[in-house]
Design a protein around this motif. Structure first.
Motif, PDB file in Angstrom:
ATOM      1  N   ALA A  45      -3.647   2.219   3.042  1.00  0.00           N
ATOM      2  CA  ALA A  45      -3.263   1.541   4.288  1.00  0.00           C
ATOM      3  C   ALA A  45      -4.333   1.681   5.359  1.00  0.00           C
ATOM      4  N   SER A  46      -5.060   2.804   5.343  1.00  0.00           N
ATOM      5  CA  SER A  46      -6.014   3.047   6.439  1.00  0.00           C
ATOM      6  C   SER A  46      -7.350   2.353   6.220  1.00  0.00           C
ATOM      7  N   ASP A 103       0.580   5.390   0.162  1.00  0.00           N
ATOM      8  CA  ASP A 103      -0.226   6.601   0.310  1.00  0.00           C
ATOM      9  C   ASP A 103       0.710   7.799   0.377  1.00  0.00           C
ATOM     10  N   PRO A 142      -5.948  -2.509   4.985  1.00  0.00           N
ATOM     11  CA  PRO A 142      -5.264  -2.363   6.275  1.00  0.00           C
ATOM     12  C   PRO A 142      -4.387  -3.569   6.610  1.00  0.00           C
ATOM     13  N   ALA A 172       0.863  -1.192   0.000  1.00  0.00           N
ATOM     14  CA  ALA A 172       0.000   0.000   0.000  1.00  0.00           C
ATOM     15  C   ALA A 172       0.893   1.233   0.000  1.00  0.00           C
ATOM     16  N   ALA A 232       3.066   2.240   9.249  1.00  0.00           N
ATOM     17  CA  ALA A 232       3.520   2.581   7.888  1.00  0.00           C
ATOM     18  C   ALA A 232       4.945   3.100   7.954  1.00  0.00           C
ATOM     19  N   CYS A 275      -1.065   9.092   7.889  1.00  0.00           N
ATOM     20  CA  CYS A 275       0.006   8.096   7.911  1.00  0.00           C
ATOM     21  C   CYS A 275      -0.335   7.153   9.066  1.00  0.00           C
ATOM     22  N   LYS A 283       3.298  -1.152   4.163  1.00  0.00           N
ATOM     23  CA  LYS A 283       2.573   0.122   4.031  1.00  0.00           C
ATOM     24  C   LYS A 283       3.594   1.248   3.994  1.00  0.00           C
ATOM     25  N   ALA A 312      -2.388  -4.983   4.399  1.00  0.00           N
ATOM     26  CA  ALA A 312      -1.266  -5.061   3.439  1.00  0.00           C
ATOM     27  C   ALA A 312       0.032  -5.357   4.181  1.00  0.00           C
TER      28      ALA A 312
END
Ligand code: DC
Length: 227
Positions: free
Chosen positions: A136-137, A10, A141, A8, A201, A197, A146, A143
Protein backbone atom coordinates in the motif's frame (compact mmCIF):
# COMPACT_ATOMS: atom_id res chain seq x y z
CA UNK A 1 -13.95 -3.94 -20.18
CA UNK A 2 -13.58 -2.21 -16.82
CA UNK A 3 -10.29 -2.99 -15.06
CA UNK A 4 -10.81 -5.01 -11.88
CA UNK A 5 -9.77 -3.54 -8.52
CA UNK A 6 -6.35 -4.25 -7.06
CA UNK A 7 -6.13 -5.26 -3.40
CA UNK A 8 -3.02 -4.55 -1.27
CA UNK A 9 -2.42 -6.57 1.90
CA UNK A 10 0.39 -5.67 4.29
CA UNK A 11 1.14 -6.79 7.79
CA UNK A 12 3.50 -8.45 10.23
CA UNK A 13 4.90 -11.93 9.61
CA UNK A 14 2.34 -14.55 10.64
CA UNK A 15 -0.58 -12.11 10.78
CA UNK A 16 -2.55 -14.26 8.34
CA UNK A 17 -1.84 -12.32 5.14
CA UNK A 18 -1.16 -15.33 2.95
CA UNK A 19 -4.04 -17.48 4.16
CA UNK A 20 -6.51 -14.62 3.90
CA UNK A 21 -5.25 -13.50 0.48
CA UNK A 22 -5.39 -16.99 -1.03
CA UNK A 23 -9.00 -17.42 0.08
CA UNK A 24 -9.97 -13.94 -1.13
CA UNK A 25 -8.28 -14.58 -4.47
CA UNK A 26 -10.32 -17.75 -4.83
CA UNK A 27 -13.64 -16.19 -3.87
CA UNK A 28 -13.23 -12.94 -5.79
CA UNK A 29 -11.32 -14.41 -8.74
CA UNK A 30 -8.27 -12.22 -8.24
CA UNK A 31 -4.71 -13.10 -9.20
CA UNK A 32 -2.59 -13.60 -6.09
CA UNK A 33 1.06 -12.59 -5.75
CA UNK A 34 3.05 -13.13 -2.54
CA UNK A 35 5.92 -10.64 -2.84
CA UNK A 36 7.65 -12.08 0.25
CA UNK A 37 8.53 -15.12 -1.85
CA UNK A 38 10.41 -12.87 -4.28
CA UNK A 39 12.60 -11.48 -1.47
CA UNK A 40 13.05 -15.02 -0.16
CA UNK A 41 14.21 -16.24 -3.60
CA UNK A 42 16.90 -13.54 -3.64
CA UNK A 43 17.97 -14.58 -0.11
CA UNK A 44 18.15 -18.23 -1.20
CA UNK A 45 20.42 -17.36 -4.11
CA UNK A 46 22.60 -15.36 -1.73
CA UNK A 47 22.98 -18.41 0.51
CA UNK A 48 23.74 -20.65 -2.44
CA UNK A 49 26.51 -18.35 -3.60
CA UNK A 50 27.78 -17.71 -0.07
CA UNK A 51 27.39 -13.95 -0.59
CA UNK A 52 27.70 -11.58 2.34
CA UNK A 53 24.24 -9.96 2.38
CA UNK A 54 25.46 -6.98 4.37
CA UNK A 55 27.49 -5.92 1.30
CA UNK A 56 24.96 -3.88 -0.70
CA UNK A 57 27.07 -3.74 -3.91
CA UNK A 58 27.14 -7.55 -3.99
CA UNK A 59 23.34 -7.68 -3.69
CA UNK A 60 22.94 -4.98 -6.33
CA UNK A 61 25.07 -7.03 -8.71
CA UNK A 62 23.18 -10.21 -7.86
CA UNK A 63 19.73 -8.74 -8.51
CA UNK A 64 20.83 -7.48 -11.93
CA UNK A 65 21.77 -10.92 -13.16
CA UNK A 66 19.19 -12.97 -11.23
CA UNK A 67 16.91 -14.98 -13.50
CA UNK A 68 13.83 -14.91 -11.23
CA UNK A 69 10.45 -15.85 -12.64
CA UNK A 70 7.12 -15.74 -10.88
CA UNK A 71 4.73 -18.45 -11.94
CA UNK A 72 1.39 -17.33 -10.62
CA UNK A 73 -1.70 -19.45 -11.14
CA UNK A 74 -5.26 -18.69 -10.14
CA UNK A 75 -6.77 -22.12 -10.78
CA UNK A 76 -7.54 -24.61 -9.36
CA UNK A 77 -6.04 -22.86 -6.30
CA UNK A 78 -4.38 -19.46 -6.19
CA UNK A 79 -0.68 -19.99 -5.70
CA UNK A 80 2.70 -18.49 -6.60
CA UNK A 81 5.81 -20.48 -7.48
CA UNK A 82 9.26 -18.97 -7.78
CA UNK A 83 11.75 -20.15 -10.36
CA UNK A 84 15.46 -19.44 -10.44
CA UNK A 85 16.34 -20.15 -14.05
CA UNK A 86 14.34 -23.28 -14.79
CA UNK A 87 14.50 -24.58 -11.18
CA UNK A 88 11.36 -24.31 -9.04
CA UNK A 89 12.76 -23.29 -5.64
CA UNK A 90 9.44 -22.53 -3.90
CA UNK A 91 9.67 -25.42 -1.44
CA UNK A 92 13.03 -24.16 -0.13
CA UNK A 93 11.87 -20.62 0.55
CA UNK A 94 10.54 -21.22 4.06
CA UNK A 95 13.72 -22.84 5.28
CA UNK A 96 14.78 -21.12 8.53
CA UNK A 97 18.16 -20.25 6.94
CA UNK A 98 16.32 -18.23 4.28
CA UNK A 99 14.09 -16.70 6.99
CA UNK A 100 17.18 -15.70 8.93
CA UNK A 101 18.68 -13.81 5.99
CA UNK A 102 15.70 -12.36 4.16
CA UNK A 103 15.24 -9.18 6.22
CA UNK A 104 18.81 -8.18 5.42
CA UNK A 105 18.21 -8.75 1.71
CA UNK A 106 14.90 -6.86 1.89
CA UNK A 107 16.66 -3.85 3.43
CA UNK A 108 18.80 -3.38 0.30
CA UNK A 109 17.45 -0.53 -1.86
CA UNK A 110 18.78 -1.95 -5.13
CA UNK A 111 16.93 -5.21 -4.49
CA UNK A 112 13.73 -3.36 -3.54
CA UNK A 113 13.84 -1.11 -6.63
CA UNK A 114 14.14 -4.09 -8.93
CA UNK A 115 11.44 -6.23 -7.29
CA UNK A 116 9.01 -3.30 -6.87
CA UNK A 117 9.25 -2.56 -10.63
CA UNK A 118 8.38 -6.18 -11.41
CA UNK A 119 5.47 -6.11 -8.95
CA UNK A 120 4.08 -2.89 -10.43
CA UNK A 121 4.28 -4.29 -13.97
CA UNK A 122 2.47 -7.39 -12.74
CA UNK A 123 -0.42 -5.37 -11.29
CA UNK A 124 -1.00 -3.28 -14.42
CA UNK A 125 -3.61 -5.76 -15.61
CA UNK A 126 -5.77 -5.08 -12.50
CA UNK A 127 -7.58 -7.75 -10.52
CA UNK A 128 -4.47 -8.55 -8.47
CA UNK A 129 -4.28 -9.24 -4.74
CA UNK A 130 -0.73 -8.58 -3.61
CA UNK A 131 0.74 -9.44 -0.23
CA UNK A 132 3.82 -7.93 1.40
CA UNK A 133 5.08 -5.11 3.63
CA UNK A 134 5.14 -2.07 1.33
CA UNK A 135 2.32 -2.85 -1.08
CA UNK A 136 0.00 0.00 0.00
CA UNK A 137 2.83 2.42 0.77
CA UNK A 138 5.11 1.94 -2.26
CA UNK A 139 4.11 -0.73 -4.79
CA UNK A 140 0.40 0.01 -5.29
CA UNK A 141 -0.46 3.27 -3.51
CA UNK A 142 -3.43 3.55 -5.89
CA UNK A 143 -4.87 0.14 -4.96
CA UNK A 144 -8.63 0.33 -4.56
CA UNK A 145 -8.52 -1.59 -1.27
CA UNK A 146 -5.69 -1.48 1.26
CA UNK A 147 -5.65 -3.83 4.22
CA UNK A 148 -3.25 -3.96 7.16
CA UNK A 149 -3.34 -7.19 9.18
CA UNK A 150 -2.06 -7.50 12.73
CA UNK A 151 -2.15 -10.19 15.44
CA UNK A 152 -0.54 -10.88 18.83
CA UNK A 153 3.05 -12.11 18.61
CA UNK A 154 2.24 -15.31 20.57
CA UNK A 155 -0.60 -16.21 18.22
CA UNK A 156 1.50 -15.44 15.16
CA UNK A 157 4.27 -17.70 16.48
CA UNK A 158 1.76 -20.49 17.14
CA UNK A 159 0.41 -20.24 13.58
CA UNK A 160 3.86 -20.11 11.98
CA UNK A 161 5.11 -23.09 14.07
CA UNK A 162 2.10 -25.13 12.91
CA UNK A 163 2.67 -24.12 9.30
CA UNK A 164 6.36 -25.08 9.51
CA UNK A 165 5.50 -28.40 11.19
CA UNK A 166 3.13 -29.20 8.32
CA UNK A 167 6.15 -28.82 6.04
CA UNK A 168 8.25 -31.15 8.21
CA UNK A 169 10.18 -28.36 10.01
CA UNK A 170 9.82 -28.65 13.77
CA UNK A 171 10.68 -25.56 15.81
CA UNK A 172 9.38 -24.62 19.25
CA UNK A 173 6.96 -21.69 19.54
CA UNK A 174 9.66 -19.86 21.50
CA UNK A 175 12.14 -20.27 18.64
CA UNK A 176 9.59 -19.07 16.10
CA UNK A 177 8.58 -16.17 18.35
CA UNK A 178 12.20 -15.03 18.61
CA UNK A 179 12.61 -15.16 14.82
CA UNK A 180 9.34 -13.31 14.19
CA UNK A 181 10.01 -10.56 16.67
CA UNK A 182 13.50 -9.96 15.26
CA UNK A 183 12.03 -9.85 11.73
CA UNK A 184 9.21 -7.48 12.84
CA UNK A 185 11.82 -5.13 14.21
CA UNK A 186 14.05 -5.25 11.13
CA UNK A 187 11.07 -4.83 8.75
CA UNK A 188 9.58 -1.91 10.71
CA UNK A 189 12.80 -0.07 11.42
CA UNK A 190 14.62 -0.29 8.09
CA UNK A 191 15.26 2.98 6.28
CA UNK A 192 13.87 1.97 2.87
CA UNK A 193 10.08 1.26 2.74
CA UNK A 194 9.56 0.11 6.35
CA UNK A 195 6.37 -1.73 7.22
CA UNK A 196 3.72 0.89 8.00
CA UNK A 197 -0.04 1.06 8.10
CA UNK A 198 -0.80 3.85 5.60
CA UNK A 199 -3.60 6.34 5.99
CA UNK A 200 -6.67 4.98 4.28
CA UNK A 201 -5.78 1.33 4.98
CA UNK A 202 -8.31 -0.76 6.85
CA UNK A 203 -6.63 -2.30 9.87
CA UNK A 204 -7.80 -5.71 11.05
CA UNK A 205 -6.57 -7.59 14.12
CA UNK A 206 -6.83 -11.31 13.34
CA UNK A 207 -6.07 -12.50 16.91
CA UNK A 208 -8.67 -15.04 17.99
CA UNK A 209 -10.60 -14.72 14.74
CA UNK A 210 -11.06 -17.40 12.10
CA UNK A 211 -9.86 -17.07 8.54
CA UNK A 212 -13.47 -17.35 7.36
CA UNK A 213 -14.54 -14.37 9.51
CA UNK A 214 -11.76 -12.16 8.21
CA UNK A 215 -12.30 -13.20 4.59
CA UNK A 216 -16.07 -12.63 4.85
CA UNK A 217 -15.51 -9.17 6.26
CA UNK A 218 -13.09 -8.13 3.50
CA UNK A 219 -15.06 -9.81 0.70
CA UNK A 220 -18.14 -7.94 1.97
CA UNK A 221 -16.37 -4.60 1.48
CA UNK A 222 -15.39 -5.52 -2.05
CA UNK A 223 -18.80 -6.92 -3.01
CA UNK A 224 -20.83 -4.03 -1.65
CA UNK A 225 -18.57 -1.66 -3.51
CA UNK A 226 -17.42 0.21 -0.44
CA UNK A 227 -13.84 0.24 -1.80
O1 DC B 1 6.03 -12.30 4.10
P1 DC B 1 7.34 -13.04 4.25
O2 DC B 1 7.64 -13.46 5.67
O3 DC B 1 7.50 -14.18 3.30
O4 DC B 1 8.44 -11.94 3.85
C1 DC B 1 9.80 -12.26 3.81
C2 DC B 1 10.64 -11.03 4.11
O5 DC B 1 10.62 -10.13 3.01
C3 DC B 1 10.25 -10.24 5.33
O6 DC B 1 11.39 -10.06 6.14
C4 DC B 1 9.80 -8.92 4.84
C5 DC B 1 10.31 -8.83 3.44
N1 DC B 1 9.32 -8.26 2.53
C6 DC B 1 9.44 -6.92 2.24
O7 DC B 1 10.31 -6.24 2.77
N2 DC B 1 8.58 -6.37 1.35
C7 DC B 1 7.62 -7.09 0.79
N3 DC B 1 6.78 -6.51 -0.09
C8 DC B 1 7.48 -8.46 1.10
C9 DC B 1 8.34 -9.01 2.01
Amino acid sequence: MMKKANVAIDGFAGSGKTTVAVELARQLELVYLDTGLMYRAVALQCLREGLDASQEPLLAELIQRLDLKMEVVARPHPTCRMLLGSEDVTDELHDPRVGGLVSKVAACSAVRRDLVARQQAFAERGGVIMVGRDIASVVLPEAELKIFLAADLAERARRRALELASKGKHLTEQEVEAELSLRDRLDSERADSPLVCVEGARQLDTTGRTVAEIVDEIAGWVRCGSV
